[in-house]
Design an enzyme around this catalytic site. Structure first.
Site, PDB file in Angstrom:
ATOM      1  N   GLU A 154       2.423  -1.315  -4.944  1.00 41.74           N
ATOM      2  CA  GLU A 154       2.593   0.069  -5.414  1.00 41.74           C
ATOM      3  C   GLU A 154       3.663   0.785  -4.594  1.00 41.74           C
ATOM      4  O   GLU A 154       4.425   1.591  -5.114  1.00 41.74           O
ATOM      5  CB  GLU A 154       1.276   0.847  -5.323  1.00 41.74           C
ATOM      6  N   CYS A 198      -4.703   0.930  -2.126  1.00 41.04           N
ATOM      7  CA  CYS A 198      -5.195   1.297  -0.802  1.00 41.04           C
ATOM      8  C   CYS A 198      -4.812   2.756  -0.537  1.00 41.04           C
ATOM      9  O   CYS A 198      -3.986   3.328  -1.257  1.00 41.04           O
ATOM     10  CB  CYS A 198      -4.603   0.370   0.270  1.00 41.04           C
TER      11      CYS A 198
END
Lengths: 155, 155
Positions: free
Chosen positions: A56, A84
């Site tokens: 990401e 996360c």
């Protein structure tokens, strides 16, 4: 199949390539704005020797480069796995509107692929954290940093 | 002056250079391991067009490069300002042992330089967040991603 599912499957295919072609982490992400794919990325922690190079994160950075500005307002991110807290915060700070993920922390836990650990640390009271975080109000001589910044902004 | 204060003042000087020489964000960070400075970095969001290029994040990346591995176990980070949750999580995931900061969110608030916003978002229940986060368990045809990853790991 919905558009969301199509992009998520793209993120899963990116992740699968990472496993099969590079023998590394099974994570991919796709950034989309107004129906246009701005970035497709995989986890490159091992390839780049950079602990922050999650899928990401790499996707956010590539999308910023694609747009020529550090602002992803109105973008949607499709991630193969639950982000996360580093990546979630990176997407939030960049102005991402929505994040969809295909594999949850529960899906990942049996494979030790859950992102739960970072959230657990953040949720701990400061004195119970694994990583110490301490305020030491050191100040340099001369003008104050934040005052200097405000002065510059006023110009 | 303590070693902690010395490194924090170094981070403040880095931040001040960013203000005075580059007219940008007043944030600097220094990574130290076993008394050796591994990385010194500033906020480069504007310079690099990368929303993730906060000072601590750039310092983590540079320290990984300096060590040649994505692992900062045993490192200490000295940051001019309170780390945002992206940077805090990046440091935690990298194995950083301790983080010291010189300017708190309270110090930064009057200048709109507090990192509080990201923590507020993370603390919200999912349904009250600004950024939507949704689980859509899409799956590609063929072998399962995480099973494929486990199989590779077993080799």
């Amino acid at each position: 199949m919905s558009t969301t599912e199509t992009y998520l499957i793209d993120s899963i295919r990116l992740a699968m390539e990472n496993v099969r072609e590079r023998n590394t982490w099974p994570f991919g992400a796709v950034v989309v704005k107004d129906g246009q794919v701005l970035a497709r990325a995989v986890n490159e922690v091992e390839a780049t020797c950079d602990s922050s190079a999650h899928a990401e994160m790499q996707a956010v950075r590539a999308a910023c480069r694609a747009l020529g500005k550090p602002d992803l307002t109105g973008c949607t991110v499709y991630a193969s796995g639950y982000p996360c807290p580093m990546c979630l915060s990176a997407m939030y700070l960049a102005g991402v509107r929505a994040v969809y993920y295909a594999y949850s922390n529960e899906d990942g836990a049996p494979y030790d692929l859950s992102a739960e650990r970072g959230y657990v640390e953040l949720a701990r009271p400061l004195e119970q954290r694994e990583m110490k975080l301490a305020y030491v109000p050191a100040r340099d001589e001369g003008p104050d940093l934040y005052e200097a910044w405000r002065e510059r902004q006023g110009r």
